[in-house]
Design a protein around this motif. Sequence first.
Motif, mmCIF file in Angstrom:
data_model
loop_
_atom_site.group_PDB
_atom_site.id
_atom_site.type_symbol
_atom_site.label_atom_id
_atom_site.label_comp_id
_atom_site.label_asym_id
_atom_site.label_seq_id
_atom_site.Cartn_x
_atom_site.Cartn_y
_atom_site.Cartn_z
ATOM 1 N N PRO A 1 -4.798 3.761 -6.828
ATOM 2 C CA PRO A 1 -5.356 3.224 -5.678
ATOM 3 C C PRO A 1 -6.502 2.311 -5.660
ATOM 4 N N LEU B 1 -10.363 8.839 -3.174
ATOM 5 C CA LEU B 1 -8.989 7.969 -3.201
ATOM 6 C C LEU B 1 -8.222 8.347 -1.963
ATOM 7 N N ALA C 1 0.572 3.947 -2.908
ATOM 8 C CA ALA C 1 0.335 5.541 -2.336
ATOM 9 C C ALA C 1 1.471 6.148 -3.137
ATOM 10 N N SER D 1 0.697 6.170 -6.840
ATOM 11 C CA SER D 1 -0.610 7.022 -7.324
ATOM 12 C C SER D 1 -0.308 8.572 -7.199
ATOM 13 N N LEU E 1 -6.777 5.444 0.531
ATOM 14 C CA LEU E 1 -5.379 5.320 0.849
ATOM 15 C C LEU E 1 -4.935 5.454 2.290
ATOM 16 N N ALA F 1 -4.760 -1.057 -5.879
ATOM 17 C CA ALA F 1 -4.300 -1.271 -4.155
ATOM 18 C C ALA F 1 -5.562 -2.025 -3.584
ATOM 19 N N TRP G 1 -3.329 8.392 -11.396
ATOM 20 C CA TRP G 1 -3.900 8.921 -10.000
ATOM 21 C C TRP G 1 -5.038 8.017 -9.625
ATOM 22 N N PHE H 1 0.813 -1.171 -0.201
ATOM 23 C CA PHE H 1 0.060 0.061 0.093
ATOM 24 C C PHE H 1 0.714 1.425 -0.044
#
Lengths: 633, 460
Positions: free
Chosen positions: B81, B348, B27, B30, B352, B84, B77, B23
Amino acid sequence: MKIERSWEGWRGVSLVAITYVYFLIFAQFGFLKHLASIGIEGNSLKTVMGAMAAGGILASLFASRISAGGSAHRRLQTALSGCALAAGFALLRLDLVESVAVSFLIGSALGVLTVTLVTHLRSWIGGTRPLLKVGLGTGIGYLVCNCPQLFDASPRTQALVSAAFCVLGIGIANRMLAEIPATDPPSRQAAAPSFLLVLACFTALVWLDSAAFFIIQNTPALKKGTWEGTIHLWVNGGLHFTAALGSAWLLRRRGLEVTLAVAFGFLAGACLLLSDPARAALASGFYPLGVSLYSVALVAYPSFLAPAATVAQRGRKAGLIYAVAGWVGSALGIGMGQNLGHIPLAFVLGAAALFLSPWLWRFFKHRKRESLVTAALLAIAFGVQRVASLYTGMHRQPATRTLVEFGHQTYISEGCINCHSQYVRPNSPDVIMWGPAESVDAVLHEQPPLIGNRRQGPDLAEVGDRRSLLWLKAHFINPAAVSHSSFMPSYAYLFRDNRGDALVAYMESLRSAGGREHRIQVAEAWSPSPEAVEMAHHIDGALLFHEYCATCHQADGATRVAWQKGFRRLPPNLAAGPLLYVPISADPAWRLKRISEIIKFGLPGTDMPGHEYLPGVQVAAIAEWVAGLAGHR
Amino acid sequence: MNPKGLARENLQDTLHGEWPGVFVTAAWHSLAWLAAANLVGVLLATLLLFPGLNNWLGEWTYGRWMPVHINLQLYGWCSLPLAALLMKVYQVDLEPVARWSRAAFWAWSAALTVGSLSWLTGHSSGKLFLDWTGYARVFFPTAIALLWLLLAWSLRCHWTDKENSPRLVRMIKTTGLALLFLVPLVLYWSADPRVYPPVNPATGGPTGASQLESTLAIVAILLMLPFAISHRKPASSRWRSIAGTAFAVEVLLCIALGRGNNSHHRPAQFLSLGSVLLWVPLIPAYYRSFEWPANSRRWQLGWLCWWVLLVPTGWCLFLPGLLDHFKYTDGLVGHALMAMAGFVTSLLIFLLVVLLGEDGKIFAARWAFIMWHGSTLGYIAIMFLSGWIEGYNPMFAMVPGAGRNVIYSARLVLGALMTVASLSWLLRASRLVRAQPASVRPEASMDLPAARDLASAKAL
């Protein structure tokens, strides 16, 4: 005591500056001008310059092994004497053989001078802030060379000044300090790149520098835009000096890799910008920055940064750098400039890969799995795409396309869809401005439909009926020249090949059956509203005419002269008349309405464009002013 | 080495986890694309104000940068996420698949880089938002296929885990995986110039049915998201039932509308699209029936506010008269900005923050939150004003004038402020990637107390 220490390296600073002045203003510049003045050019010039390169390479490679002349300062003084002597010979009228001999002397003396200087620079520059002092010496050297009085001087004066500097150097080199370790080694020295990589990077930099230098020197437009004129030269000198000090700071704080990469960035930028003389001004800023950034490193690396167990080893490394990077790199760069006349993008990209290789390698080491997977996917995608294109015939060769199809592709490539729509909304004001409307089926027939979703410029669905080929081409080349304060970018570059003509052909093809008749009907039916006519004033009209119409109708307009051959019919002189489409005998009210129509919708089949987006009051104001001109009275 | 560091290293060894984890990597990638896209946006705003700068860009003029800006926002972008999230759902954050997850993000980013170069060098399909063509059109779906492979591999590895033991969970995950398999294929197919969605004949834009479809796709994501990253509150099942029923009804309505080229003047189109207004109160109520971590509240409030603003304005802008006024103007661009920079971005970041847990502090700066939302709101207001004027006078957008230049200047300033906020998040994410996490905790699904115990044990 502190002040004393900070001054201790003045001899080293001066010797670096003198070496650069001699090399730049005499060996690279004045001597060439002198050869040209005595008629040595073409193959003879190549022979003479080849002798200089041969002397330089041989002397660089063997300078560290030369023990003749005794101690280092004696060798340096001998080399400086050789340089001064060569400059003195250059004052004479030489024949080809003598020129070759003098050229060889310049090269070999410079070879010994540079290698000896950097090998023992610690003994002249001292241990306090040596990198800053190298930067200072280099910066002063470049600044002196860019003094207009010296830069623009005759070859004779340049030779004399260079010789005088060498004589001064002989005196300065007389005393050496005890060699002590430098106090400001760069912070990243631990991660110093390999010698071979540094050698390759310096070679690429000198190659680019020499190629750019040669191209500028031999292209009058570039030369004018880069280093002609007093202000230009002072600015260049200032940039060189600042960049040299910046290079010293970068070397100390960020290390050699970053310094060379930054230098490459500026030089590569300059080389790419030089492909267009219009951007020579920007290139003239990038070039000195890149050159000075790497020039400092070229002295500092063999002197202070390259790992060397002994002085002899340091000397050998210095010799290799100056022989390969300095002399061979320079010859290759000049060869590229002579033979190609430009620096190919592929070469710049290849060099960029070289400079990025330390980072790429470190990235690969830390991200092996990611790198390998990505590389595998890139390869798989490449294979799939090749197979897919074979089966679907996606990529037809451009030769099999019509000009209009190629223009359609160019429209897509340039992203015209981001500012222009191709959709006339039925039953809306679009129909009057850009019409007529087409059916959805007709719009979807195009693949892909280029409807768009934003209008920062006019709708182009029917532009083929609204604008002539001449207007379209003129507009693509310089939009603001035909369309008041247009903020559309210039697409002049499309006309360097056939993309521009293809795009114009595509634009012209954007029309529907009956479109012209529709436009004539709309124009005849249209007139400014009574309120607009009432609000309109001929003084506003004069101003608007100047902005929107004087591009073509101005009596002595330069624009019109430039397009004179292209016009189907020259735009009439509205002040003198006669006017083909507005008979003088007609009713004044009809004439006013007719002029408004022409302003708003243009004249189909001629080069007269419409101004569809102008509101009625502005059209009426222009019409009122035009109607008041002598040609209408 | 300090005790924390030692404990962490031991933990990594035990769990075979690698830093940065799934993650954090998601992040960082992204945010890198958000910042890159915003920087391109600033360049575009500058070019609108100073068009002469185009001459310095050679062939890389305004039109070629536009797809880069839009597609980096969309496929960089906005997509990463969600990738993820899928990794969370399919437990890719657990070994043995976790160590390959970073490769998926790097491959995705490589595909975006290839795409950007392709658009800048004049290769485009000519389809807005689907500009993929040539090699990039194959490479990007290939990168997505890699993600799918990881999901499939992970499902197979964790098939017998406790989390997957209910039959329903296995069925949903398998069905989801089957549908996800289609994503790269559909992307490749939809970039074909011969494929085009239904057109509203009155505007040339999307039909009401298309708008309803895309809104329901967003609603579907919103409805599924809490199940993946949160826990239900036992006492609030009523809202979940209502939402589920409403969604089913809306799907039927969407199917009934068909896919013809229908005008927004037809009442069936704008009235059926009006059904999305139901979700304005329903989504906030639905989300209240789940438990959320305290550090995500600000961002949750942010995206819910944007949602409440976005849906009604979206419907209003489709109404006859209003759509006719705003079509092809900055007004609709403003609404797209409300959707992407306002709603989607807040959502998003909320996602995150929840996925990152304690490391979600990279989004904690209040000034960046206020700067982003304030600038977005200001930008939208300006765009609506500009669109309103353009609707009456198309010349406003095409011919320079003081008013237009003031608007472009304001857009440039506000865009730069948004970029500063995104760069600050990227900077914090970069620090997180480089440094060790504050908490001694792997990103694997092990809960915090258990991780602490294990760390202490290993350290001793």
